[in-house]
Write a protein that holds these residues in place. Structure first.
Motif, PDB file in Angstrom:
ATOM      1  N   THR A 221       0.911  -1.207   0.219  1.00 27.30           N
ATOM      2  CA  THR A 221      -0.145   0.241   0.151  1.00 27.30           C
ATOM      3  C   THR A 221       0.844   1.235   0.032  1.00 27.30           C
ATOM      4  OG1 THR A 221      -1.846  -1.031   1.043  1.00 27.30           O
ATOM      5  CG2 THR A 221      -1.741   1.188   1.303  1.00 27.30           C
TER       6      THR A 221
ATOM      7  N   ALA B 252       0.171   4.237   7.303  1.00 27.45           N
ATOM      8  CA  ALA B 252      -0.801   3.637   8.173  1.00 27.45           C
ATOM      9  C   ALA B 252      -1.464   4.747   9.112  1.00 27.45           C
ATOM     10  CB  ALA B 252      -0.144   2.589   9.077  1.00 27.45           C
TER      11      ALA B 252
ATOM     12  N   TYR C  26       2.630   0.754   5.909  1.00 30.78           N
ATOM     13  CA  TYR C  26       1.320   0.588   6.383  1.00 30.78           C
ATOM     14  C   TYR C  26       1.188  -0.524   7.385  1.00 30.78           C
ATOM     15  CZ  TYR C  26      -3.808   0.924   6.193  1.00 30.78           C
ATOM     16  OH  TYR C  26      -5.050   0.906   6.318  1.00 30.78           O
TER      17      TYR C  26
END
Length: 481
Positions: free
Chosen positions: A126, A130, A460
């Protein structure tokens, strides 16, 4: 009601209301069973009921297709959302799904975009921070301060964007050596919109652009949908190799060069100062404009990167893209383009025709974020946390992937570019990883012919998730799946 009945009833409502129109392809049975959390046999039973009703049919090699929306004679749908009986329609929107001028995303990208919000999956590729890395408390302070304003900004902003935000971005860019006054800056709804505006407003159909290969730009269709062709240039550990540039620019009659010199996406490579100067000299001789993507340049982890290409630009040849999405808030949807005033005015006109400006509230929040000193404070903390995550992922790779792959040690950004010793079919690896609870970004998303790379993100997944997922990934690679 048994599970298969609940599932067939749910599917029936989707079909009978037109949410799933004729011609729509259902997900494979294995994927449906995973999404619904049931055995595959339960899904098969549910689909069998709909097949018997004439609403779906399986096609050899073509999956399961919705064939109609009208309920069979004698069947009564008691669900509240069921469509009323009526004459069968002669057409539906499904006929137009892929007929527009904008190409659909790659199937794997579509799948990733959907699966990223599915609980339980570990997101190893990703390209965003996060939630725990985002400045929630500081942003709350900003928003609380805005709430004290007597008159919130409820009207449209100027075509170029909020003057206060443009002034703040101008000062931000000056810290990296870029001279760009507020009149040379356009506020966009994220850097991605900047790419779309440039594709639509500055490049004629049939033109070509040069770019690094692999590149993030291959994973989206902003330029291809505008009829623009790509010509990829090789990279080494210092970034794009300029010696290939002249011949390719002449051969393709390239309109511009797109580059991510700082912490390249997906490879994480940092272009050094000498290579940047060489690139500016070569493109200067060619009279070739440059689109510089600076999305990651603030996210250095060891030492600050060299000055951006825009800082070396004395001819107005470089357009510079920036964003708050990678560091402060993807949800604010605030980015910018810095360049010559006539160019940003042209792009502003197109933006006004598409969305009439980025959110006034988001622009106000972003201006307060930058002018209040929050941004630099947050970057200091974020760099430390990303550095810890990067080092931990490198430890895990050393422990579990030695002998299976090699990898770079990124000096910033989000990504480690994993180079597999043996070719692995990307789709098979993606599917096997998904079954194991891992969501991957395979190398073919950034170079269609790539069967040996993965983009791994340390931004992430949590430390605990990395500790679970890297050994699983190593085992999948070892099995060649």
């Amino acid at each position: 009601m048994p599970l298969h009945g609940q599932i067939s009833g749910y599917f029936l409502t989707k079909i009978s209301t037109g949410a799933w129109p004729p011609g729509m392809r259902l997900a494979p049975q294995r994927e449906l069973s995973r999404q619904l959390g049931v055995n595959r046999s339960t899904v098969v039973t549910a689909l069998g009921q709909l097949t018997a009703m004439g609403l779906i049919e399986g096609r050899r090699g073509g999956g399961t297709i919705v064939t109609g929306t009208r309920l069979p004679i004698g069947h009564t749908d008691t669900s509240a959302a069921a469509a009323p009986a009526g004459p069968e329609r002669s057409g539906n929107w499904n006929d137009y799904v892929e007929e527009g001028i904008h190409y659909p995303n790659l199937p794997t990208i579509q799948e990733i975009n959907r699966l990223e919000y599915e609980p339980g999956l570990i997101r190893l590729g990703t390209g965003e921070p996060a939630p725990e890395l985002l400045p929630g408390a500081a942003m709350n302070q900003v928003l609380a301060g805005l709430a004290q304003r007597v008159l919130p900004p409820l009207s449209y902003e100027e075509p170029l964007g909020s003057p206060a935000l443009r002034a703040a971005v101008s000062r931000l860019l000056a810290r990296s050596g870029i001279t760009a006054g507020p009149d040379s800056i356009l506020i966009t709804s994220g850097a991605l919109q900047g790419l779309q505006l440039i594709a639509l407003g500055l490049l004629p159909r049939g033109s070509s652009i040069l770019l690094e290969k692999p590149s993030y730009l291959y994973s989206i269709h902003a330029f291809q949908s505008a009829g623009v062709k790509f010509s990829g240039l090789p990279m080494d550990g210092r970034g794009l190799i300029p010696e290939y540039l002249t011949a390719e620019a002449i051969r393709t009659k390239a309109a511009m060069l797109y580059s991510i010199p700082s912490f390249h996406n997906p490879t994480g490579i940092l272009m050094d100062k000498g290579r940047r100067q060489e690139l500016m000299e070569v493109t200067g001789r060619l009279g070739l404009p440059i689109l510089e993507d600076g999305a990651y340049q603030e996210l250095w982890l060891d030492t600050p990167p060299p000055p951006p290409l825009k800082a070396l630009d004395q001819e107005g040849r470089v357009l510079h893209l920036g964003t708050l999405s990678k560091a402060a808030s993807p949800g604010l949807r605030i980015g910018w383009i810095a360049g010559p005033e006539p160019v940003v005015r042209r792009l502003a006109d197109i933006k006004m025709q598409s969305d009439y400006g980025a959110s006034s509230l988001s622009q106000l929040a972003a201006a307060s974020w930058l002018t209040g000193g929050y941004h630099e404070e947050h970057l200091y903390v974020l760099r430390g946390r990303l550095r810890t995550r990067r080092d931990y992922m490198l430890e895990l790779l050393q422990l579990h992937c030695t002998g299976l792959a090699t990898w770079n040690v990124p000096a910033g950004g989000f990504y480690i570019w994993l180079s597999l010793h043996q070719a692995v079919p990307p789709r098979k690896l993606f599917s096997a990883a998904l079954s194991a609870g891992l969501l991957l970004n395979t190398g073919d998303l950034y170079d269609r012919s790539d069967v040996r790379h993965l983009r791994l993100s340390y931004a992430y997944a949590s430390a605990a998730e990395l500790e679970r997922s890297i050994p699983l990934l190593a085992e999948l690679i070892r099995r060649g799946l």
